[in-house]
Each structure stands twice: as C-alpha cells, then as structure tokens.
Design a protein around this motif. Sequence first.
Motif, PDB file in Angstrom:
ATOM      1  N   ALA A   1     -41.307  86.073   9.523  1.00 44.93           N
ATOM      2  CA  ALA A   1     -40.883  86.319  10.898  1.00 44.93           C
ATOM      3  C   ALA A   1     -40.683  87.790  11.209  1.00 44.93           C
ATOM      4  O   ALA A   1     -40.711  88.188  12.382  1.00 44.93           O
ATOM      5  N   SER A   2     -40.487  88.610  10.198  1.00 43.91           N
ATOM      6  CA  SER A   2     -40.308  90.040  10.442  1.00 43.91           C
ATOM      7  C   SER A   2     -41.636  90.732  10.745  1.00 43.91           C
ATOM      8  O   SER A   2     -41.654  91.851  11.256  1.00 43.91           O
ATOM      9  N   ALA A   3     -42.747  90.052  10.428  1.00 44.04           N
ATOM     10  CA  ALA A   3     -44.060  90.677  10.604  1.00 44.04           C
ATOM     11  C   ALA A   3     -44.962  89.916  11.562  1.00 44.04           C
ATOM     12  O   ALA A   3     -45.823  90.521  12.213  1.00 44.04           O
ATOM     13  N   ASP A   4     -44.795  88.590  11.671  1.00 43.99           N
ATOM     14  CA  ASP A   4     -45.742  87.775  12.430  1.00 43.99           C
ATOM     15  C   ASP A   4     -45.055  86.751  13.307  1.00 43.99           C
ATOM     16  O   ASP A   4     -43.966  86.265  12.989  1.00 43.99           O
ATOM     17  N   THR A   5     -45.759  86.390  14.371  1.00 43.64           N
ATOM     18  CA  THR A   5     -45.442  85.172  15.104  1.00 43.64           C
ATOM     19  C   THR A   5     -46.191  84.040  14.416  1.00 43.64           C
ATOM     20  O   THR A   5     -47.025  84.268  13.531  1.00 43.64           O
ATOM     21  N   VAL A   6     -45.924  82.820  14.825  1.00 40.17           N
ATOM     22  CA  VAL A   6     -46.654  81.687  14.261  1.00 40.17           C
ATOM     23  C   VAL A   6     -48.155  81.848  14.503  1.00 40.17           C
ATOM     24  O   VAL A   6     -48.969  81.603  13.610  1.00 40.17           O
ATOM     25  N   LEU A   7     -48.518  82.291  15.702  1.00 40.54           N
ATOM     26  CA  LEU A   7     -49.942  82.433  16.024  1.00 40.54           C
ATOM     27  C   LEU A   7     -50.627  83.472  15.150  1.00 40.54           C
ATOM     28  O   LEU A   7     -51.697  83.209  14.584  1.00 40.54           O
ATOM     29  N   THR A   8     -50.041  84.652  15.009  1.00 44.93           N
ATOM     30  CA  THR A   8     -50.699  85.696  14.217  1.00 44.93           C
ATOM     31  C   THR A   8     -50.766  85.308  12.742  1.00 44.93           C
ATOM     32  O   THR A   8     -51.745  85.603  12.056  1.00 44.93           O
ATOM     33  N   ALA A   9     -49.741  84.613  12.255  1.00 42.69           N
ATOM     34  CA  ALA A   9     -49.774  84.154  10.866  1.00 42.69           C
ATOM     35  C   ALA A   9     -50.857  83.101  10.672  1.00 42.69           C
ATOM     36  O   ALA A   9     -51.550  83.085   9.651  1.00 42.69           O
ATOM     37  N   ALA A  10     -51.003  82.205  11.652  1.00 38.12           N
ATOM     38  CA  ALA A  10     -52.043  81.179  11.565  1.00 38.12           C
ATOM     39  C   ALA A  10     -53.430  81.805  11.563  1.00 38.12           C
ATOM     40  O   ALA A  10     -54.323  81.373  10.826  1.00 38.12           O
ATOM     41  N   GLN A  11     -53.616  82.843  12.371  1.00 38.22           N
ATOM     42  CA  GLN A  11     -54.908  83.524  12.401  1.00 38.22           C
ATOM     43  C   GLN A  11     -55.224  84.163  11.048  1.00 38.22           C
ATOM     44  O   GLN A  11     -56.353  84.099  10.568  1.00 38.22           O
ATOM     45  N   LYS A  12     -54.221  84.765  10.434  1.00 37.70           N
ATOM     46  CA  LYS A  12     -54.420  85.363   9.108  1.00 37.70           C
ATOM     47  C   LYS A  12     -54.766  84.303   8.060  1.00 37.70           C
ATOM     48  O   LYS A  12     -55.483  84.583   7.093  1.00 37.70           O
ATOM     49  N   ALA A  13     -54.248  83.083   8.287  1.00 39.72           N
ATOM     50  CA  ALA A  13     -54.504  81.996   7.339  1.00 39.72           C
ATOM     51  C   ALA A  13     -55.798  81.253   7.656  1.00 39.72           C
ATOM     52  O   ALA A  13     -56.147  80.280   6.974  1.00 39.72           O
ATOM     53  N   GLY A  14     -56.514  81.697   8.690  1.00 39.37           N
ATOM     54  CA  GLY A  14     -57.777  81.067   9.056  1.00 39.37           C
ATOM     55  C   GLY A  14     -57.631  79.788   9.845  1.00 39.37           C
ATOM     56  O   GLY A  14     -58.573  78.989   9.935  1.00 39.37           O
ATOM     57  N   LEU A  15     -56.467  79.570  10.455  1.00 40.07           N
ATOM     58  CA  LEU A  15     -56.214  78.365  11.243  1.00 40.07           C
ATOM     59  C   LEU A  15     -56.396  78.691  12.724  1.00 40.07           C
ATOM     60  O   LEU A  15     -55.764  79.612  13.247  1.00 40.07           O
ATOM     61  N   ASP A  16     -57.263  77.946  13.394  1.00 43.31           N
ATOM     62  CA  ASP A  16     -57.590  78.212  14.796  1.00 43.31           C
ATOM     63  C   ASP A  16     -56.674  77.410  15.717  1.00 43.31           C
ATOM     64  O   ASP A  16     -56.952  76.263  16.047  1.00 43.31           O
ATOM     65  N   LEU A  17     -55.561  78.013  16.105  1.00 46.88           N
ATOM     66  CA  LEU A  17     -54.648  77.378  17.051  1.00 46.88           C
ATOM     67  C   LEU A  17     -55.103  77.646  18.475  1.00 46.88           C
ATOM     68  O   LEU A  17     -55.711  78.678  18.759  1.00 46.88           O
ATOM     69  N   PRO A  18     -54.798  76.729  19.415  1.00 46.29           N
ATOM     70  CA  PRO A  18     -55.142  76.983  20.816  1.00 46.29           C
ATOM     71  C   PRO A  18     -54.288  78.114  21.384  1.00 46.29           C
ATOM     72  O   PRO A  18     -53.070  78.137  21.193  1.00 46.29           O
TER      73      PRO A  18
END
Length: 366
Positions: A292-309
Amino acid sequence: MAAPRFHQLEILKVRTETPDAVAISFAIPHELEDVFAFTPGQYLTLRAEIDGEDMRRSYSICSALTERGHRTVGVKRIAEGRFSGFAQTLKPGDRIEVMPPQGRFTAEIGGDHDYLLLAAGSGITPCLSIAKSVLAGEPGSTVTLLYANRNSANVMFRDDLNDLKDRYTTRFTLVHVMDEETQDVDIMNGRLDAEKLETLAKLRVIEPKSADAIYICGPEPMIRSASAAMATLGVDEDKIRFELFTPAPGARPAPAKTNGTAVNGAAINGKGQGAAVEIILDGSRRTIRVDASADTVLTAAQKAGLDLPYSCAGGMCCTCRCRIVEGAATMDENFSLEPWEIEAGFTLSCQARPDTEKLVLDFDAQ
C-alpha cells in the motif's frame, strides 16, 4: 455479472466538427447490439497502444437511441493529450478496442419531462445524446440547452443542433453563450458562470426550479459554479446531475475508507509488508500482493499481469468499481462513488490501498 470487456470495432465514419474536434462513429455488428445498448448520457472507453503504451480514455456517446448500427463519440484535442491527438488521426476502416457503454449521467426515456442542459465545450456530447433521444422518444417533453464556447468556430455539432431546432421548433430551445465573440444580445456574451445563470433565470430565459432535472457537463470549475447557482436558485439537490472526468488542478477530495462486510484481516503494521488481495473477476479468483505504500490495487494488478477493468484511473469514472467482501481499504481520491456506495462496501481499485493484511474484492458485484 461479468466485468465489462473490450471489443474490436471498425470505424465507420470520421467527421470534422471544429479545427480541433472530430466525431468518430463505430460500426456495431448485429451480434453486439445488445452489448452496446446504452442510456443517453453514457460513455464509451477506447483503448489503443500509443508509442508502446497501453492507453485508455472515455468519451461520451452523442448518438440518439434511434440511431441504429453505430455509436458516435466526440473527441476534442486537448493540450499535450496523447490519446486525443491520436484520435484525430483515425480514419474509416481502422479498428480500435471499445468497452461497452457505462456511466451514470443518464436520462431514462419515457414519460414527459422538462430538462435543462448546461454544456461547455466538448461537454456537449452527452447533452446532445440526451436532447436527441428525449425529443424523439418523448413527444410531450421539452429541452432547453445552454451551450458555452469561446467563439462560433469552437461549436461542436452545430449541424445536429440546428437540425434539432428546425425539427422541434416548440420543444427545443438553444442558447449559445460566447466568451470571446460578441453576439447581438448582450446577455449571451461572457462566461457561463453563476452570475450569468442567475441573470438568465431572472429574465426567465431559463426556469431551473420547474425543470425535472438539470444536466451539467463541461470543465470542473463550470460544473461547480453552475451547480452552486442552481442551488442558490432553489433547485433541489437531487435534480442536479453532473459527471467529472477531469478535475480542476488542486481539486482533491478527502481520502475515503471502506470496510467490507467481514473485516477479518488484521491491520497492516508499517509500510512495505504488503497485503494479500484476492480478486474475484468473471467468476475466477486470483490473489496478488499489494504494498500500500507503493501501489494501489490497480497498479499492483497491472504489475502482476492481471487485466482489471478501468478507464480514467483517476477516481472519476467508476469503471473499476468493486465491492470489498472482506477487509478494509482507503481510497486516495473519490470523485464518483456516492456515500451509499461506500457505506455498502464499494471502492475504486484505481484509488484503493489495503488497510488490512487480507482484502477480498469482488469486481462482479453490482
């Protein structure tokens, strides 16, 4: 319900509206007509790879419900706007990814209404869809549109607006307000601000209190000023409707904390430890780690290769709306969720940072 997904659509037509704005029409295949069904006032999210970067932008539909087989959006070039600049280069036959319609700045068709529309610049796009659809679909309804621009060269959809004036002579009133061009009637010159609106109401050019709803679309300062003016004129708050896509510089709402129905996770102690965030999307589950100090859920998901809407990634459009099933999170900003939604456990993944060691987010929840 599954989260919205992109579909490749062919561009049917590109029409120049002003020197820096175009209307882009997408062909809708018969099998996707239901998928791209819309309510007047909604928007489409476009997606393209520009200079190697995945970019998305939302543009309001300006089509009427009676227009079949295509959906049209208006795109105005903005300074240093990479996507809006790219959109100006599109041509018939090109294909682009488009997400089905979304948005809450809507007018349901049916019954008799008296609507007041206040638009500035490219804010005309959803208002045009509402005006066209209401006038065609509600024979007893009236629409008054105040449209503000710097000068006549910046007026988007001039032909469409003139056609509405000619077709609905007694039910459609159009008033142009120009900031940098002198018109014959002095009150129509200057900015469409609170003082102008209050003066127009006193002169009975507009009658806000008698309107069934007032739709406001334009730059954030204009929306705030117009909303305040309507309140001053005695308009009930629930009749004033607007939608933000670009907040004014420095406009920052307070962070909003949202709890799930079961807050079982322990609070995160310190920064950098991360949280286990379980994502429910299209009926499947996947767990990612979010610092949480570095990412939102969306940015973390993008780094993990997960395509959230998502679309705007700025807390304004609600495309990334999801429900907290377990745990708690705080949003950096929130321009779009209503208080009842936060109370019901909804959050925006583009703004949410976990407060608990476990967080479960349901993107299929409505």
